[in-house]
Design a protein around this motif. Structure first.
Motif, mmCIF file in Angstrom:
data_model
loop_
_atom_site.group_PDB
_atom_site.id
_atom_site.type_symbol
_atom_site.label_atom_id
_atom_site.label_comp_id
_atom_site.label_asym_id
_atom_site.label_seq_id
_atom_site.Cartn_x
_atom_site.Cartn_y
_atom_site.Cartn_z
ATOM 1 N N PHE A 129 0.852 -1.192 0.000
ATOM 2 C CA PHE A 129 0.000 0.000 0.000
ATOM 3 C C PHE A 129 0.883 1.235 0.000
ATOM 4 C CE2 PHE A 129 -2.503 -3.396 1.865
ATOM 5 C CZ PHE A 129 -3.706 -3.292 1.177
ATOM 6 N N ARG B 223 2.670 4.708 -0.997
ATOM 7 C CA ARG B 223 2.469 6.040 -1.564
ATOM 8 C C ARG B 223 3.441 6.964 -0.840
ATOM 9 N NH1 ARG B 223 -3.174 9.118 -3.002
ATOM 10 N NH2 ARG B 223 -2.216 10.926 -4.040
ATOM 11 N N PHE C 139 -5.348 4.267 4.673
ATOM 12 C CA PHE C 139 -6.105 3.918 3.471
ATOM 13 C C PHE C 139 -6.632 5.181 2.783
ATOM 14 C CE2 PHE C 139 -6.769 -0.551 5.040
ATOM 15 C CZ PHE C 139 -6.237 -1.150 3.917
ATOM 16 N N TYR D 67 -5.335 8.088 2.871
ATOM 17 C CA TYR D 67 -4.209 8.798 2.257
ATOM 18 C C TYR D 67 -3.751 8.096 0.979
ATOM 19 C CZ TYR D 67 0.440 10.780 1.559
ATOM 20 O OH TYR D 67 1.545 11.385 1.006
ATOM 21 N N VAL D 68 -3.623 6.771 1.033
ATOM 22 C CA VAL D 68 -3.114 6.003 -0.113
ATOM 23 C C VAL D 68 -4.066 6.061 -1.291
ATOM 24 C CG1 VAL D 68 -2.539 3.681 -0.932
ATOM 25 C CG2 VAL D 68 -1.686 4.471 1.280
ATOM 26 N N PHE D 69 -5.373 5.963 -1.021
ATOM 27 C CA PHE D 69 -6.336 5.861 -2.113
ATOM 28 C C PHE D 69 -7.069 7.175 -2.395
ATOM 29 C CE2 PHE D 69 -6.000 1.494 -0.415
ATOM 30 C CZ PHE D 69 -5.506 0.875 -1.553
ATOM 31 N N LYS E 270 -7.639 11.019 -3.776
ATOM 32 C CA LYS E 270 -7.206 11.668 -5.013
ATOM 33 C C LYS E 270 -6.149 12.737 -4.754
ATOM 34 C CE LYS E 270 -11.394 10.883 -7.748
ATOM 35 N NZ LYS E 270 -12.506 11.523 -8.515
#
Length: 350
Positions: A57, A59, A187, A189-191, A193
Protein backbone atom coordinates in the motif's frame (compact mmCIF):
# COMPACT_ATOMS: atom_id res chain seq x y z
CA UNK A 1 -29.35 -47.28 44.75
CA UNK A 2 -31.26 -44.28 43.51
CA UNK A 3 -29.16 -41.97 45.73
CA UNK A 4 -25.91 -43.38 44.33
CA UNK A 5 -27.14 -43.03 40.76
CA UNK A 6 -28.25 -39.45 41.32
CA UNK A 7 -24.87 -38.55 42.85
CA UNK A 8 -22.97 -40.07 39.88
CA UNK A 9 -25.20 -38.27 37.42
CA UNK A 10 -24.62 -34.95 39.25
CA UNK A 11 -20.84 -35.44 39.21
CA UNK A 12 -20.90 -36.34 35.53
CA UNK A 13 -23.03 -33.28 34.74
CA UNK A 14 -20.64 -31.04 36.68
CA UNK A 15 -17.63 -32.49 34.88
CA UNK A 16 -19.35 -32.02 31.53
CA UNK A 17 -20.12 -28.40 32.39
CA UNK A 18 -16.53 -27.76 33.46
CA UNK A 19 -15.25 -29.36 30.25
CA UNK A 20 -17.57 -27.19 28.18
CA UNK A 21 -16.39 -24.04 29.96
CA UNK A 22 -12.75 -25.02 29.48
CA UNK A 23 -13.32 -25.57 25.78
CA UNK A 24 -15.17 -22.26 25.54
CA UNK A 25 -12.38 -20.47 27.42
CA UNK A 26 -9.74 -22.00 25.17
CA UNK A 27 -11.82 -20.98 22.15
CA UNK A 28 -12.09 -17.39 23.41
CA UNK A 29 -8.37 -17.19 24.12
CA UNK A 30 -7.58 -18.66 20.71
CA UNK A 31 -10.01 -16.25 19.04
CA UNK A 32 -8.44 -13.29 20.86
CA UNK A 33 -4.92 -14.36 19.94
CA UNK A 34 -5.96 -14.86 16.32
CA UNK A 35 -7.63 -11.44 16.25
CA UNK A 36 -4.56 -9.72 17.73
CA UNK A 37 -2.22 -11.50 15.33
CA UNK A 38 -4.56 -10.62 12.48
CA UNK A 39 -4.50 -6.93 13.39
CA UNK A 40 -0.71 -6.98 13.69
CA UNK A 41 -0.38 -8.75 10.35
CA UNK A 42 -2.75 -6.30 8.69
CA UNK A 43 -0.89 -3.34 10.19
CA UNK A 44 2.44 -4.79 9.06
CA UNK A 45 1.16 -5.12 5.51
CA UNK A 46 -0.59 -1.73 5.42
CA UNK A 47 2.45 -0.01 6.99
CA UNK A 48 0.52 2.97 8.42
CA UNK A 49 3.60 5.16 8.96
CA UNK A 50 5.30 4.37 5.64
CA UNK A 51 8.38 2.73 7.13
CA UNK A 52 9.07 0.80 3.93
CA UNK A 53 8.65 -2.58 5.57
CA UNK A 54 5.76 -3.35 3.20
CA UNK A 55 5.21 -2.04 -0.32
CA UNK A 56 1.66 -3.30 -0.91
CA UNK A 57 0.00 0.00 0.00
CA UNK A 58 2.81 2.32 -0.94
CA UNK A 59 2.47 6.04 -1.56
CA UNK A 60 5.11 8.68 -0.97
CA UNK A 61 4.87 10.36 2.40
CA UNK A 62 2.24 10.28 5.13
CA UNK A 63 -0.75 12.36 6.15
CA UNK A 64 -0.06 15.46 8.30
CA UNK A 65 1.02 14.33 11.79
CA UNK A 66 3.66 14.90 14.45
CA UNK A 67 7.33 14.39 13.60
CA UNK A 68 7.71 11.46 16.02
CA UNK A 69 5.88 9.24 13.55
CA UNK A 70 6.14 11.26 10.32
CA UNK A 71 9.96 11.12 10.44
CA UNK A 72 9.88 7.38 9.78
CA UNK A 73 8.68 8.19 6.27
CA UNK A 74 10.74 11.35 5.80
CA UNK A 75 13.94 9.74 7.03
CA UNK A 76 13.96 7.15 4.28
CA UNK A 77 13.28 9.57 1.42
CA UNK A 78 16.31 9.07 -0.87
CA UNK A 79 16.13 12.58 -2.32
CA UNK A 80 17.72 14.10 0.79
CA UNK A 81 21.49 14.02 1.19
CA UNK A 82 21.78 16.06 4.40
CA UNK A 83 19.77 16.28 7.61
CA UNK A 84 19.25 18.22 10.85
CA UNK A 85 18.70 16.35 14.12
CA UNK A 86 17.65 17.59 17.55
CA UNK A 87 14.64 19.04 19.32
CA UNK A 88 12.66 22.28 19.18
CA UNK A 89 15.83 24.24 19.91
CA UNK A 90 17.07 23.57 16.38
CA UNK A 91 13.85 23.01 14.46
CA UNK A 92 13.72 26.64 13.29
CA UNK A 93 16.70 26.05 11.00
CA UNK A 94 15.30 26.14 7.47
CA UNK A 95 16.17 23.41 4.97
CA UNK A 96 15.27 25.76 2.10
CA UNK A 97 17.68 28.46 3.23
CA UNK A 98 20.47 25.97 3.83
CA UNK A 99 19.86 24.32 0.46
CA UNK A 100 20.20 27.61 -1.40
CA UNK A 101 23.53 28.35 0.24
CA UNK A 102 25.11 24.87 0.19
CA UNK A 103 23.69 23.10 -2.85
CA UNK A 104 22.71 20.22 -0.57
CA UNK A 105 19.19 18.89 -0.03
CA UNK A 106 18.51 19.20 3.70
CA UNK A 107 15.88 17.31 5.68
CA UNK A 108 14.67 18.64 9.05
CA UNK A 109 14.26 15.70 11.45
CA UNK A 110 14.06 17.63 14.72
CA UNK A 111 11.47 16.36 17.23
CA UNK A 112 10.32 18.60 20.10
CA UNK A 113 11.03 17.47 23.67
CA UNK A 114 13.62 14.83 22.73
CA UNK A 115 17.18 14.14 23.84
CA UNK A 116 20.26 12.29 22.60
CA UNK A 117 18.70 8.82 22.79
CA UNK A 118 16.05 9.77 20.25
CA UNK A 119 18.50 11.83 18.18
CA UNK A 120 20.86 8.91 17.61
CA UNK A 121 17.94 6.62 16.70
CA UNK A 122 16.87 9.08 14.00
CA UNK A 123 20.45 9.54 12.78
CA UNK A 124 20.79 5.77 12.40
CA UNK A 125 17.43 5.57 10.59
CA UNK A 126 18.45 8.30 8.16
CA UNK A 127 21.89 6.85 7.45
CA UNK A 128 20.76 3.29 6.82
CA UNK A 129 18.25 4.49 4.23
CA UNK A 130 20.77 6.39 2.10
CA UNK A 131 21.62 4.96 -1.30
CA UNK A 132 23.95 7.79 -2.27
CA UNK A 133 26.57 9.77 -0.35
CA UNK A 134 25.54 11.82 2.67
CA UNK A 135 26.73 15.41 2.37
CA UNK A 136 26.18 16.63 5.93
CA UNK A 137 24.70 15.88 9.33
CA UNK A 138 23.83 18.81 11.60
CA UNK A 139 23.24 17.72 15.18
CA UNK A 140 21.82 19.71 18.10
CA UNK A 141 23.85 19.28 21.30
CA UNK A 142 21.93 20.94 24.12
CA UNK A 143 21.99 20.39 27.91
CA UNK A 144 20.36 16.98 27.59
CA UNK A 145 23.62 15.81 26.00
CA UNK A 146 25.48 16.62 29.21
CA UNK A 147 23.88 13.80 31.18
CA UNK A 148 26.08 11.36 33.09
CA UNK A 149 23.49 8.59 32.79
CA UNK A 150 24.64 6.00 30.22
CA UNK A 151 21.00 5.07 29.60
CA UNK A 152 20.37 8.57 28.20
CA UNK A 153 16.77 8.51 29.51
CA UNK A 154 14.05 10.12 27.43
CA UNK A 155 11.57 12.32 29.28
CA UNK A 156 8.67 12.15 26.84
CA UNK A 157 7.20 9.10 25.08
CA UNK A 158 8.88 8.21 21.81
CA UNK A 159 8.05 5.35 19.37
CA UNK A 160 11.44 3.62 19.41
CA UNK A 161 9.71 0.49 18.06
CA UNK A 162 8.88 2.39 14.84
CA UNK A 163 12.58 2.76 14.02
CA UNK A 164 13.69 -0.64 15.33
CA UNK A 165 15.93 -2.80 13.16
CA UNK A 166 14.40 -5.96 14.67
CA UNK A 167 11.12 -6.79 12.86
CA UNK A 168 9.79 -8.55 15.97
CA UNK A 169 10.24 -5.38 18.04
CA UNK A 170 8.47 -3.41 15.33
CA UNK A 171 5.62 -5.95 15.21
CA UNK A 172 5.21 -5.73 19.00
CA UNK A 173 4.96 -1.97 18.69
CA UNK A 174 2.06 -2.34 16.27
CA UNK A 175 0.01 -3.88 19.08
CA UNK A 176 -1.54 -0.63 20.31
CA UNK A 177 -4.91 1.07 20.07
CA UNK A 178 -3.76 4.08 18.05
CA UNK A 179 -2.74 1.73 15.24
CA UNK A 180 -6.41 0.80 14.82
CA UNK A 181 -7.16 4.50 14.36
CA UNK A 182 -4.27 5.01 11.96
CA UNK A 183 -5.06 2.15 9.57
CA UNK A 184 -8.19 3.73 8.00
CA UNK A 185 -6.35 7.07 7.84
CA UNK A 186 -3.57 5.40 5.87
CA UNK A 187 -6.11 3.92 3.47
CA UNK A 188 -7.63 7.36 3.02
CA UNK A 189 -4.21 8.80 2.26
CA UNK A 190 -3.11 6.00 -0.11
CA UNK A 191 -6.34 5.86 -2.11
CA UNK A 192 -7.41 9.51 -1.87
CA UNK A 193 -7.21 11.67 -5.01
CA UNK A 194 -5.44 14.67 -3.48
CA UNK A 195 -4.79 13.85 0.17
CA UNK A 196 -3.06 16.34 2.46
CA UNK A 197 0.56 15.35 2.98
CA UNK A 198 2.96 16.05 5.82
CA UNK A 199 5.65 18.45 4.63
CA UNK A 200 8.36 16.28 3.00
CA UNK A 201 11.33 18.25 4.35
CA UNK A 202 9.96 18.28 7.90
CA UNK A 203 10.22 22.03 8.43
CA UNK A 204 7.90 23.63 10.97
CA UNK A 205 8.16 27.34 11.73
CA UNK A 206 6.94 27.69 15.30
CA UNK A 207 7.04 31.52 15.29
CA UNK A 208 3.33 32.02 14.38
CA UNK A 209 2.29 29.71 17.23
CA UNK A 210 4.34 31.62 19.79
CA UNK A 211 3.10 34.95 18.46
CA UNK A 212 -0.51 33.81 18.72
CA UNK A 213 0.13 33.02 22.38
CA UNK A 214 1.42 36.51 23.01
CA UNK A 215 5.02 35.61 23.72
CA UNK A 216 6.18 38.87 22.16
CA UNK A 217 3.65 41.15 23.87
CA UNK A 218 2.50 39.76 27.24
CA UNK A 219 4.45 41.55 30.01
CA UNK A 220 4.50 38.55 32.36
CA UNK A 221 5.98 36.40 29.61
CA UNK A 222 8.60 38.98 28.68
CA UNK A 223 9.52 39.37 32.36
CA UNK A 224 10.39 35.68 32.60
CA UNK A 225 13.25 36.25 30.18
CA UNK A 226 15.06 38.46 32.69
CA UNK A 227 14.84 36.11 35.64
CA UNK A 228 18.23 34.37 36.10
CA UNK A 229 17.99 30.61 35.75
CA UNK A 230 21.26 29.76 37.51
CA UNK A 231 22.92 30.91 40.71
CA UNK A 232 24.87 33.97 39.62
CA UNK A 233 27.58 34.16 42.28
CA UNK A 234 30.89 32.47 41.36
CA UNK A 235 31.72 29.82 43.95
CA UNK A 236 34.75 27.90 42.62
CA UNK A 237 38.16 28.97 41.41
CA UNK A 238 38.48 25.71 39.47
CA UNK A 239 36.26 22.83 38.48
CA UNK A 240 35.57 20.83 41.67
CA UNK A 241 35.04 17.68 39.56
CA UNK A 242 37.85 18.20 37.08
CA UNK A 243 38.77 14.89 35.47
CA UNK A 244 35.79 13.10 37.04
CA UNK A 245 32.98 14.14 34.76
CA UNK A 246 31.70 11.50 32.35
CA UNK A 247 29.55 12.17 29.31
CA UNK A 248 28.24 8.92 27.77
CA UNK A 249 26.70 10.86 24.89
CA UNK A 250 30.20 11.93 23.84
CA UNK A 251 31.06 8.23 23.42
CA UNK A 252 28.05 7.81 21.14
CA UNK A 253 29.07 10.88 19.17
CA UNK A 254 32.63 9.58 18.87
CA UNK A 255 31.38 6.25 17.51
CA UNK A 256 29.18 8.09 15.00
CA UNK A 257 32.00 10.40 13.90
CA UNK A 258 34.40 7.51 13.35
CA UNK A 259 31.79 5.54 11.37
CA UNK A 260 31.04 8.26 8.83
CA UNK A 261 32.62 8.33 5.37
CA UNK A 262 35.32 10.94 4.94
CA UNK A 263 33.13 13.00 2.56
CA UNK A 264 30.30 13.45 5.10
CA UNK A 265 30.45 16.66 7.13
CA UNK A 266 29.40 16.43 10.78
CA UNK A 267 28.41 19.71 12.43
CA UNK A 268 27.55 19.84 16.14
CA UNK A 269 25.49 22.88 17.14
CA UNK A 270 25.20 24.17 20.70
CA UNK A 271 21.93 26.11 20.28
CA UNK A 272 21.42 29.71 21.37
CA UNK A 273 20.33 30.67 24.88
CA UNK A 274 19.06 33.95 26.21
CA UNK A 275 21.55 35.59 28.57
CA UNK A 276 19.55 34.55 31.66
CA UNK A 277 19.98 30.90 30.71
CA UNK A 278 23.75 30.96 30.28
CA UNK A 279 25.54 29.28 33.21
CA UNK A 280 27.90 31.78 34.90
CA UNK A 281 31.62 31.08 34.94
CA UNK A 282 33.23 29.65 38.09
CA UNK A 283 30.00 27.93 39.12
CA UNK A 284 29.15 24.23 39.12
CA UNK A 285 26.81 24.71 36.15
CA UNK A 286 29.41 26.74 34.30
CA UNK A 287 32.08 24.10 34.73
CA UNK A 288 29.64 21.36 33.70
CA UNK A 289 28.76 23.23 30.52
CA UNK A 290 32.41 23.84 29.68
CA UNK A 291 33.41 20.23 30.31
CA UNK A 292 30.48 18.93 28.29
CA UNK A 293 31.35 21.08 25.29
CA UNK A 294 34.98 19.98 25.51
CA UNK A 295 33.91 16.32 25.54
CA UNK A 296 31.76 16.77 22.43
CA UNK A 297 34.56 18.56 20.61
CA UNK A 298 37.02 15.81 21.51
CA UNK A 299 34.55 13.20 20.26
CA UNK A 300 34.74 14.72 16.78
CA UNK A 301 38.54 14.41 16.56
CA UNK A 302 38.32 11.09 14.74
CA UNK A 303 36.46 12.59 11.77
CA UNK A 304 38.33 15.04 9.52
CA UNK A 305 35.23 16.85 8.26
CA UNK A 306 33.70 17.92 11.56
CA UNK A 307 33.13 21.22 13.32
CA UNK A 308 31.33 22.83 16.27
CA UNK A 309 29.01 25.83 16.01
CA UNK A 310 28.62 27.27 19.51
CA UNK A 311 25.79 29.68 20.24
CA UNK A 312 25.47 28.67 23.91
CA UNK A 313 27.83 31.48 24.84
CA UNK A 314 27.68 35.13 25.86
CA UNK A 315 27.29 37.07 22.61
CA UNK A 316 25.37 40.27 21.72
CA UNK A 317 22.50 38.47 19.98
CA UNK A 318 21.77 36.49 23.15
CA UNK A 319 21.15 39.75 25.03
CA UNK A 320 18.35 40.91 22.74
CA UNK A 321 14.93 39.93 24.15
CA UNK A 322 13.31 40.60 20.77
CA UNK A 323 15.20 37.60 19.42
CA UNK A 324 13.74 35.14 21.94
CA UNK A 325 10.34 33.77 22.92
CA UNK A 326 11.67 32.12 26.05
CA UNK A 327 15.07 31.20 27.47
CA UNK A 328 15.80 28.53 24.86
CA UNK A 329 13.49 29.20 21.92
CA UNK A 330 14.81 31.87 19.62
CA UNK A 331 13.33 33.64 16.62
CA UNK A 332 14.18 33.78 12.93
CA UNK A 333 17.07 36.29 13.19
CA UNK A 334 18.97 33.88 15.46
CA UNK A 335 18.03 30.89 13.29
CA UNK A 336 19.42 32.60 10.20
CA UNK A 337 22.59 33.61 12.05
CA UNK A 338 23.15 29.99 13.15
CA UNK A 339 22.54 28.85 9.58
CA UNK A 340 25.15 31.33 8.45
CA UNK A 341 27.71 29.83 10.85
CA UNK A 342 26.81 26.32 9.68
CA UNK A 343 27.40 27.36 6.06
CA UNK A 344 30.74 28.87 6.99
CA UNK A 345 31.73 25.70 8.80
CA UNK A 346 30.77 23.57 5.80
CA UNK A 347 32.75 25.82 3.47
CA UNK A 348 35.81 25.54 5.70
CA UNK A 349 35.64 21.74 5.53
CA UNK A 350 35.65 21.51 1.73
Amino acid sequence: MNSSTSSSEAIAATEATETSWRRFSVFLVGLTVAAVLGVIAAAYVIDPYDTGRSLLFGREGVRPQGPRTANASRGRDPSFDAAIFGNSQIQLLSPDRLNKRTGFNFLQLAVPATGPKEHFVLIDWFLKHRKGPVKALVVDSDETWCTSDPEMPNFRPFPFWLYAANPVEYAKGLMRYDILEELPRRFGYVFGKNPARARPDGYWDYEPDYLNLGYDTRPEVRARLEKPYFASEPTFERDPKEGQRKFPVADKLKALAESLPAETALIVVHPARYKSYLPPERTEDGYLDKACKAAMKAALAGHPRSAVVDWRIDRPENHNPDYFFDLSHYRQPIAMAIENDIVKALESLR
